[in-house]
Scaffold this motif. Structure first.
Motif, PDB file in Angstrom:
ATOM      1  N   ASP A 272       0.718  -1.213   0.121  1.00  0.00           N
ATOM      2  CA  ASP A 272      -0.008  -0.037  -0.068  1.00  0.00           C
ATOM      3  C   ASP A 272       0.940   1.118  -0.042  1.00  0.00           C
ATOM      4  O   ASP A 272       1.434   1.586   1.103  1.00  0.00           O
ATOM      5  N   ASN A 327      -0.058  11.336  -7.943  1.00  0.00           N
ATOM      6  CA  ASN A 327      -1.043  10.590  -7.756  1.00  0.00           C
ATOM      7  C   ASN A 327      -0.965  10.127  -6.390  1.00  0.00           C
ATOM      8  O   ASN A 327      -1.950   9.819  -5.785  1.00  0.00           O
ATOM      9  N   VAL A 328       0.163   9.329  -6.139  1.00  0.00           N
ATOM     10  CA  VAL A 328       0.288   8.966  -4.615  1.00  0.00           C
ATOM     11  C   VAL A 328      -0.128  10.039  -3.665  1.00  0.00           C
ATOM     12  O   VAL A 328      -0.880   9.918  -2.677  1.00  0.00           O
ATOM     13  N   ILE A 331      -3.802  10.629  -2.519  1.00  0.00           N
ATOM     14  CA  ILE A 331      -4.585   9.672  -1.993  1.00  0.00           C
ATOM     15  C   ILE A 331      -4.446   9.763  -0.475  1.00  0.00           C
ATOM     16  O   ILE A 331      -3.299   9.951   0.083  1.00  0.00           O
ATOM     17  N   GLY A 335      -5.263   1.348   1.840  1.00  0.00           N
ATOM     18  CA  GLY A 335      -6.426   0.423   0.991  1.00  0.00           C
ATOM     19  C   GLY A 335      -7.567   0.317   1.792  1.00  0.00           C
ATOM     20  O   GLY A 335      -8.869   0.079   1.424  1.00  0.00           O
ATOM     21  N   THR A 357      -9.150   9.419  -3.403  1.00  0.00           N
ATOM     22  CA  THR A 357      -7.928   9.079  -4.368  1.00  0.00           C
ATOM     23  C   THR A 357      -7.573   9.956  -5.636  1.00  0.00           C
ATOM     24  O   THR A 357      -6.572  10.154  -5.912  1.00  0.00           O
ATOM     25  N   ILE A 359      -8.297   9.647  -8.216  1.00  0.00           N
ATOM     26  CA  ILE A 359      -7.821   8.724  -9.269  1.00  0.00           C
ATOM     27  C   ILE A 359      -9.184   8.559 -10.216  1.00  0.00           C
ATOM     28  O   ILE A 359     -10.366   8.058  -9.828  1.00  0.00           O
ATOM     29  N   ILE A 396      -4.705   1.565  -7.667  1.00  0.00           N
ATOM     30  CA  ILE A 396      -3.665   2.653  -6.951  1.00  0.00           C
ATOM     31  C   ILE A 396      -2.491   2.367  -7.592  1.00  0.00           C
ATOM     32  O   ILE A 396      -1.844   3.316  -8.137  1.00  0.00           O
ATOM     33  N   THR A 400      -0.541   4.802 -10.372  1.00  0.00           N
ATOM     34  CA  THR A 400       0.661   5.584  -9.922  1.00  0.00           C
ATOM     35  C   THR A 400       1.725   4.928 -10.547  1.00  0.00           C
ATOM     36  O   THR A 400       2.967   5.364 -10.257  1.00  0.00           O
TER      37      THR A 400
END
Ligand SMILES: [Zn+2]
Length: 445
Positions: A272, A327-328, A331, A335, A357, A359, A396, A400
């Motif tokens: 994660d 992108n990380v 978040i 998870g 997220t 995303i 994820i 990412t």
């Protein structure tokens, strides 16, 4: 570039005067459990501002001095946290699972034992249970790291000069210290320890000895915690208590402090990445706090390292020449936490997903996730959480470009970071047992 925020940790009370005893050195040892090289690289990119071209250095870059091998004494070449902790605590190679015992199962002294015998003040602050493998190897002796209650008992029962070895114990683990068969907290109190059970009340701890257990087992992950910088806070508190104790004592006792960013490893086992970066941030702020302390108290050596790497984390995966740090950064939950929140909001899970997220999933991916979420029963059992959570983490990783090779540990060398008195002693390539031997040389009568 971005300035790291140190959150609410502004009450920095260390005075400019250094600790009284200049002939004996304070030792601070920080273990980033599972923190392989890819974690510190990921953190550098994660905390950087993408709007500027240059990548900002981190505290890890500033303190990097060497590399250490980590293998255990059992031909596997891949260590677990117990054998690695025994190597780091005692300078002895042993078998996986061993806590403070050598390959022949004989108890061995740790640097905390040595420090206490020399009348140092001693402390432990970790985000796992305080009797988890890494801290346990500094205090206890057991053939199996799984003997959690037996190890907890030893925190009270093993004595040096008739007193428990550790003057300050901070972290999780109430379930092992307050049991039906034995209430260790009651016994610690009878010996003069104060006790706190909520990290929000950390400031109530005014003097040593003290014990603070802030959760049943491990503390909440940084990303799920209302105190995401909990290791930083415990570190600041520990240094403050040691500093004040030394000021009060005319002889000025030096201290030994073991810290562990325990849950980098747990996020690695879970594969994660956002979870791992949350833990890395707490560790980075912890190191910044330690640096400030040493700048005012130069008679101190600080070493940080990892016991091993976890998960086979790679920046870039499946042939892509890319890693999407921003992108990380977007978040905001682990998870399992995302999975729980999606299942609790079945009718509008898409909005929740977007909020947590940022995303944007493709249509077919939304359909897949929707099916998983709607199959889950109302009470969201652990199995449902893990099914949805696995799918969440797969997306994820995809968005990412994060890769993992294992749910376990890996055997590559780890970095050594140092600051303060004689930090050059830790430069270059060495074995993890050498780190322990060198640190023990700092502990003198
Ligand atoms: Zn592990």
């Amino acid at each position: 570039m971005r300035k790291l925020t140190v959150g609410l940790l502004v009450l920095f009370t260390f005075s400019a005067a250094s600790l009284a005893d200049e002939t004996r050195t304070n030792v601070i040892f920080l273990v980033g459990d599972g923190m392989g090289v890819s974690y510190t690289t990921a953190y550098r990119l994660y905390q950087d501002d993408p709007a500027t071209t240059e990548v900002d250095r981190t505290i890890f870059d500033d303190m990097l001095v060497g590399m250490a091998s980590t293998y255990a004494d059992d031909h596997s070449l891949v260590t677990d946290s117990a054998a690695a902790a025994t190597a780091l605590a005692c300078g002895v190679k042993t078998f996986n699972g061993a806590i403070g015992v050598d390959s022949q199962h004989n108890p061995v002294d740790s640097m905390l034992d040595k420090a206490k015998r020399l009348d140092y003040l001693t402390g432990i602050a970790v985000t796992s249970q305080v009797n988890h493998a890494t801290p346990a190897a500094f205090v206890a002796h057991a053939d199996s790291r799984q003997s959690y209650d037996k190890i907890a008992d030893q925190y009270l029962d093993l004595r040096i000069n008739e007193k428990p070895k550790v003057d300050l114990i901070l972290g999780g683990g109430q379930a092992h210290f307050i049991r039906k068969d034995r209430n260790l907290i009651k016994e610690f109190r009878a010996l003069g320890y104060s006790y706190e059970s909520n990290i929000k009340n950390l400031s109530r701890i005014k003097q040593l000895p003290a014990i603070g257990l802030f959760s049943k087992l491990g503390m909440e992950p940084a990303l799920e915690s209302s105190n995401p910088l909990r290791l930083s806070e415990m570190t600041e508190k520990s240094l403050d208590l040691f500093h004040n104790a030394a000021k009060k004592n005319p002889d000025g006792k030096p201290f030994f402090l073991l810290l562990e960013a325990s849950q980098i490893d747990w996020c690695g086992h879970a594969n994660d990445i956002a979870c791992a970066m949350g833990e890395m941030h707490d560790m980075a702020i912890t190191m910044i706090i330690i640096k400030r302390f040493i700048d005012k108290n130069p008679n101190t050596i600080f070493v940080a390292t990892a016991d091993h790497s976890t998960g086979g984390l790679s920046l870039g995966a499946k042939g892509q020449y890319q890693w999407n740090a921003s992108n990380v950064k977007s978040i905001s939950a682990t998870g399992p936490d995302i999975a729980r929140q999606l299942m609790a909001n079945k009718s509008n899970w898409r909005t929740v997903w977007q909020t947590l997220t940022h995303i944007k999933l493709a249509d077919d991916e939304q359909k897949t996730l929707d099916a998983f979420i709607n199959q889950a029963d109302e009470n969201a059992s652990d199995i449902n959480v893990s099914q949805v959570g696995t799918q969440v983490l797969a997306y994820i990783d995809k968005y990412t470009a994060t890769g993992w090779t294992t749910k376990g540990h890996t055997g590559e060398d780890v970095q050594i970071f140092s600051y303060g008195k004689g930090k050059q002693n830790f430069s270059g390539a060495m074995d993890n047992t050498d780190i322990a031997k060198k640190l023990m040389n700092y502990l003198n009568p």
